[in-house]
Design a protein around this motif. Structure first.
Motif, PDB file in Angstrom:
ATOM      1  N   VAL A  87       0.810  -1.211   0.000  1.00 21.08           N
ATOM      2  CA  VAL A  87       0.000   0.000   0.000  1.00 21.08           C
ATOM      3  C   VAL A  87       0.846   1.266   0.000  1.00 21.08           C
ATOM      4  CG1 VAL A  87      -1.958  -1.128   1.100  1.00 21.08           C
ATOM      5  CG2 VAL A  87      -0.200  -0.068   2.529  1.00 21.08           C
ATOM      6  N   ASP A  88       2.161   1.150   0.290  1.00 26.07           N
ATOM      7  CA  ASP A  88       3.022   2.332   0.287  1.00 26.07           C
ATOM      8  C   ASP A  88       4.467   1.897   0.097  1.00 26.07           C
ATOM      9  OD1 ASP A  88       3.713   5.039   0.503  1.00 26.07           O
ATOM     10  OD2 ASP A  88       4.153   4.832   2.639  1.00 26.07           O
ATOM     11  N   THR A  89       5.253   2.725  -0.594  1.00 27.31           N
ATOM     12  CA  THR A  89       6.672   2.432  -0.824  1.00 27.31           C
ATOM     13  C   THR A  89       7.496   3.681  -0.563  1.00 27.31           C
ATOM     14  OG1 THR A  89       6.174   0.762  -2.506  1.00 27.31           O
ATOM     15  CG2 THR A  89       8.394   1.673  -2.484  1.00 27.31           C
ATOM     16  N   ARG A  90       8.510   3.545   0.280  1.00 26.19           N
ATOM     17  CA  ARG A  90       9.471   4.622   0.506  1.00 26.19           C
ATOM     18  C   ARG A  90      10.772   4.217  -0.182  1.00 26.19           C
ATOM     19  NH1 ARG A  90       6.335   4.430   5.047  1.00 26.19           N
ATOM     20  NH2 ARG A  90       5.649   6.424   5.948  1.00 26.19           N
ATOM     21  N   ALA A  91      10.907   4.569  -1.439  1.00 25.06           N
ATOM     22  CA  ALA A  91      12.105   4.217  -2.202  1.00 25.06           C
ATOM     23  C   ALA A  91      13.293   5.029  -1.695  1.00 25.06           C
ATOM     24  CB  ALA A  91      11.868   4.469  -3.696  1.00 25.06           C
ATOM     25  N   GLY A  92      14.457   4.395  -1.650  1.00 20.26           N
ATOM     26  CA  GLY A  92      15.658   5.091  -1.200  1.00 20.26           C
ATOM     27  C   GLY A  92      15.579   5.560   0.231  1.00 20.26           C
ATOM     28  N   ALA A  93      14.921   4.786   1.081  1.00 21.93           N
ATOM     29  CA  ALA A  93      14.798   5.160   2.490  1.00 21.93           C
ATOM     30  C   ALA A  93      16.163   5.265   3.158  1.00 21.93           C
ATOM     31  CB  ALA A  93      13.919   4.151   3.223  1.00 21.93           C
ATOM     32  N   HIS A  94      17.095   4.404   2.745  1.00 19.39           N
ATOM     33  CA  HIS A  94      18.477   4.434   3.236  1.00 19.39           C
ATOM     34  C   HIS A  94      19.424   4.412   2.050  1.00 19.39           C
ATOM     35  CE1 HIS A  94      18.328   3.651   7.733  1.00 19.39           C
ATOM     36  NE2 HIS A  94      17.053   3.463   7.397  1.00 19.39           N
ATOM     37  N   ASP A  95      20.661   4.798   2.297  1.00 19.19           N
ATOM     38  CA  ASP A  95      21.698   4.755   1.265  1.00 19.19           C
ATOM     39  C   ASP A  95      22.409   3.408   1.230  1.00 19.19           C
ATOM     40  OD1 ASP A  95      21.175   7.389   0.536  1.00 19.19           O
ATOM     41  OD2 ASP A  95      22.586   8.184   2.039  1.00 19.19           O
ATOM     42  N   ALA A  96      22.146   2.569   2.226  1.00 26.41           N
ATOM     43  CA  ALA A  96      22.745   1.234   2.302  1.00 26.41           C
ATOM     44  C   ALA A  96      21.642   0.227   2.597  1.00 26.41           C
ATOM     45  CB  ALA A  96      23.821   1.202   3.394  1.00 26.41           C
ATOM     46  N   PRO A  97      21.884  -1.053   2.350  1.00 28.09           N
ATOM     47  CA  PRO A  97      20.873  -2.072   2.655  1.00 28.09           C
ATOM     48  C   PRO A  97      20.408  -1.999   4.107  1.00 28.09           C
ATOM     49  CG  PRO A  97      22.609  -3.024   1.330  1.00 28.09           C
ATOM     50  CD  PRO A  97      23.061  -1.632   1.686  1.00 28.09           C
ATOM     51  N   ILE A  98      19.104  -2.150   4.286  1.00 25.22           N
ATOM     52  CA  ILE A  98      18.513  -2.062   5.635  1.00 25.22           C
ATOM     53  C   ILE A  98      18.572  -3.436   6.290  1.00 25.22           C
ATOM     54  CG2 ILE A  98      16.428  -1.501   6.929  1.00 25.22           C
ATOM     55  CD1 ILE A  98      15.636   0.328   4.552  1.00 25.22           C
ATOM     56  N   ASN A  99      19.101  -3.466   7.489  1.00 21.22           N
ATOM     57  CA  ASN A  99      19.353  -4.734   8.163  1.00 21.22           C
ATOM     58  C   ASN A  99      18.369  -5.035   9.289  1.00 21.22           C
ATOM     59  OD1 ASN A  99      21.232  -7.039   8.338  1.00 21.22           O
ATOM     60  ND2 ASN A  99      21.597  -6.269  10.418  1.00 21.22           N
ATOM     61  N   ARG A 100      17.762  -3.980   9.885  1.00 23.64           N
ATOM     62  CA  ARG A 100      16.910  -4.209  11.057  1.00 23.64           C
ATOM     63  C   ARG A 100      15.836  -3.140  11.138  1.00 23.64           C
ATOM     64  NH1 ARG A 100      15.214  -8.245  13.757  1.00 23.64           N
ATOM     65  NH2 ARG A 100      16.013  -8.712  15.830  1.00 23.64           N
ATOM     66  N   MET A 101      14.637  -3.540  11.619  1.00 23.27           N
ATOM     67  CA  MET A 101      13.546  -2.600  11.863  1.00 23.27           C
ATOM     68  C   MET A 101      12.818  -2.998  13.145  1.00 23.27           C
ATOM     69  SD  MET A 101      11.685  -1.425   8.352  1.00 23.27           S
ATOM     70  CE  MET A 101      10.871  -2.982   8.099  1.00 23.27           C
ATOM     71  N   LYS A 102      12.216  -1.982  13.791  1.00 25.40           N
ATOM     72  CA  LYS A 102      11.442  -2.251  14.999  1.00 25.40           C
ATOM     73  C   LYS A 102      10.385  -1.163  15.177  1.00 25.40           C
ATOM     74  CE  LYS A 102      11.816  -3.300  19.940  1.00 25.40           C
ATOM     75  NZ  LYS A 102      11.269  -4.670  19.803  1.00 25.40           N
ATOM     76  N   ARG A 103       9.158  -1.590  15.493  1.00 21.41           N
ATOM     77  CA  ARG A 103       8.104  -0.630  15.833  1.00 21.41           C
ATOM     78  C   ARG A 103       8.290  -0.216  17.287  1.00 21.41           C
ATOM     79  NH1 ARG A 103       3.843  -1.243  18.770  1.00 21.41           N
ATOM     80  NH2 ARG A 103       3.888  -3.512  18.609  1.00 21.41           N
ATOM     81  N   LEU A 104       8.324   1.092  17.520  1.00 19.61           N
ATOM     82  CA  LEU A 104       8.547   1.597  18.873  1.00 19.61           C
ATOM     83  C   LEU A 104       7.248   2.068  19.508  1.00 19.61           C
ATOM     84  CD1 LEU A 104      11.725   3.741  18.062  1.00 19.61           C
ATOM     85  CD2 LEU A 104      11.569   1.277  18.536  1.00 19.61           C
ATOM     86  N   LEU A 105       6.495   2.874  18.791  1.00 19.35           N
ATOM     87  CA  LEU A 105       5.210   3.410  19.225  1.00 19.35           C
ATOM     88  C   LEU A 105       4.216   3.224  18.079  1.00 19.35           C
ATOM     89  CD1 LEU A 105       6.532   6.722  20.866  1.00 19.35           C
ATOM     90  CD2 LEU A 105       5.633   4.719  22.094  1.00 19.35           C
ATOM     91  N   PRO A 106       2.930   3.424  18.329  1.00 26.74           N
ATOM     92  CA  PRO A 106       1.960   3.239  17.240  1.00 26.74           C
ATOM     93  C   PRO A 106       2.308   3.992  15.961  1.00 26.74           C
ATOM     94  CG  PRO A 106       0.805   3.483  19.313  1.00 26.74           C
ATOM     95  CD  PRO A 106       2.251   3.711  19.610  1.00 26.74           C
ATOM     96  N   ASN A 107       2.947   5.173  16.099  1.00 28.47           N
ATOM     97  CA  ASN A 107       3.306   5.952  14.919  1.00 28.47           C
ATOM     98  C   ASN A 107       4.798   6.274  14.879  1.00 28.47           C
ATOM     99  OD1 ASN A 107       0.661   6.306  13.657  1.00 28.47           O
ATOM    100  ND2 ASN A 107       0.170   7.573  15.434  1.00 28.47           N
ATOM    101  N   LEU A 108       5.602   5.300  15.297  1.00 30.19           N
ATOM    102  CA  LEU A 108       7.051   5.491  15.262  1.00 30.19           C
ATOM    103  C   LEU A 108       7.737   4.165  14.954  1.00 30.19           C
ATOM    104  CD1 LEU A 108       9.169   7.731  15.604  1.00 30.19           C
ATOM    105  CD2 LEU A 108       9.440   6.974  17.980  1.00 30.19           C
ATOM    106  N   LEU A 109       8.586   4.195  13.936  1.00 29.17           N
ATOM    107  CA  LEU A 109       9.290   3.008  13.455  1.00 29.17           C
ATOM    108  C   LEU A 109      10.770   3.324  13.341  1.00 29.17           C
ATOM    109  CD1 LEU A 109       9.002   0.114  12.034  1.00 29.17           C
ATOM    110  CD2 LEU A 109       8.925   1.407   9.882  1.00 29.17           C
ATOM    111  N   ALA A 110      11.616   2.375  13.741  1.00 28.33           N
ATOM    112  CA  ALA A 110      13.062   2.555  13.640  1.00 28.33           C
ATOM    113  C   ALA A 110      13.628   1.601  12.600  1.00 28.33           C
ATOM    114  CB  ALA A 110      13.731   2.304  14.987  1.00 28.33           C
TER     115      ALA A 110
END
Length: 408
Positions: A87-110
């Protein structure tokens, strides 16, 4: 012990917080979702391929309605778990391959990448709200401290850092000294007052939040190879505050009690494949623990069979011993001291799409023979996984010497 075949190597997986649904991110770039039941039977729900490059990281929203996926394509994809559509794409979110993600709050993602860059995202906005660049090697894991609204990250550069998400400063509020070892995984213990970190050399490093984040306060050897994943057991178990699950590159999923330290036993065995992700379903309070390595299956292990049955058996044994305790106390001299042998463990990631790193080899296990003859025991303690208990020494993992011999 049911297995879910997925057809390719699993890099990450995420459980739905309230439903028996698990999503897997694969080497081929596919994201496959499966439902499962109490008996471990499974059915495929959806399969999509938002990118041709590997999917390394997954994170689920608080209500399980959305799944965020990222990987070598450097983009972050938002997927509707009900329809299985992007439903959504953030192209080029990082300049290097993304290795890890975690939801912190309902509207906050790391998210963290291979260059050590950490970004915070509001799913409602297209651009990152924070960016941290203090690490210079890959981000291996995240931990969220809800009481302080702080994000803790571990890195391959040998340090961990603490970021206050409420602050507008683009720098951490604390960063540890170089631990001279890759930090691969992190987990809170003892009600969040202490933190355990898994390392490349197979050491569990303990940090005390009251003492600050500068350096660890304890180091616990025992794993023959790197500790790539850590996970807590459900809180309704009596020993949940001090018992953790560890996933190691030797293919063993272990239950380990900390402070005091005991190796309780092996929960699952992936053979020659390293374990890089472990998680418990139903927001960490469920029945199944999932573990994934380099094989093409997601392994589900029933924690109920492992912990609850053994707790009952240990309780019954303890009750029977209590009945005869008075008799034993009258027969034995009160100054009798029970002596026991001590067993010390040996010490020792594969990462990046099929590039294995050389792992340290386990050292020989040493065992000290008792100096005095063994005398009558007055009372046995619980033994959750039916392993012989031994008198513990500081920072020693207790287990039968044969257990470690089998790991070679």
């Amino acid at each position: 012990m049911p297995d879910i075949p997925v057809g390719a190597q699993i890099f990450d997986f995420a459980f739905h917080p309230t439903q028996p649904l698990v999503c897997t991110g694969l080497l081929t770039g596919h994201i496959k979702a499966f439902t499962y039941d109490e008996q471990g039977n499974h059915d495929a729900k959806f399969s999509i391929r938002p990118a041709k490059k590997s999917c390394r990281a997954l994170a689920m929203s608080e209500d399980g309605g959305q799944l965020w996926a990222a990987g070598k394509a450097k983009a972050i994809y938002t997927i509707d778990t009900g329809t299985g559509e992007v439903v959504d794409t953030r192209a080029g979110a990082h300049d290097a391959p993304i290795n890890r993600m975690k939801r912190l709050l309902p509207n906050l993602l790391a998210s963290g990448d291979d260059d050590g860059v950490i970004k915070l995202w509001d799913p409602r906005k297209p651009d990152a709200v924070r960016k941290y660049t203090h690490h210079f090697d890959f981000i291996s894991d995240f931990m969220w401290l809800d009481d302080k609204k702080q994000l803790v990250a571990t890195s391959g550069d040998g340090t961990l850092s603490v970021m206050d998400v409420r602050s507008k400063k683009m720098e951490p509020i604390a960063q540890s000294e170089d631990q001279e070892d890759e930090l691969l995984s992190i987990l809170p213990i003892k009600g969040g007052q202490k933190v355990v970190v898994g390392t490349q050399l197979g050491i569990l490093s303990i940090f005390n939040r009251k003492s600050g984040w500068g350096d660890c306060v304890d180091r616990i050897p025992g794993h023959p190879q790197s500790i790539d994943a850590l996970c807590a057991i459900p809180s309704h178990y009596s020993n949940a505050h001090s018992t953790i699950l560890t996933g190691s590159s030797d293919g063993m999923l272990r239950a380990v009690q900390l402070l005091p330290t005991k190796l309780l036993g092996v929960i699952a065995d992936h053979g020659e494949f390293p374990i890089e992700r472990i998680a418990v379903d139903m927001s960490g309070e469920g029945r199944w623990v999932g573990s994934a390595g380099h094989e093409e299956t997601l392994k589900l292990t029933d924690l109920k069979e492992v912990f609850e049955d053994d707790e009952k058996a240990g309780s019954d044994e303890s009750d029977n011993e209590d009945e005869g305790d008075d008799t034993l106390q009258a027969e034995e001299d009160p100054e009798v001291v029970v002596s026991a042998s001590q067993a010390g463990p040996s010490t020792s990631r594969e990462r990046e799409d099929g590039d294995p790193e050389e792992a340290p080899q386990p050292s020989d296990v040493e065992e000290d023979a008792p100096d005095e003859p063994r005398k009558r025991k007055r009372k046995k303690e619980k033994d959750p996984l039916n392993m012989t208990k031994r008198k513990k020494g500081k920072n020693e993992v207790e287990a039968e010497p044969a257990f470690f011999a089998d790991l070679s």
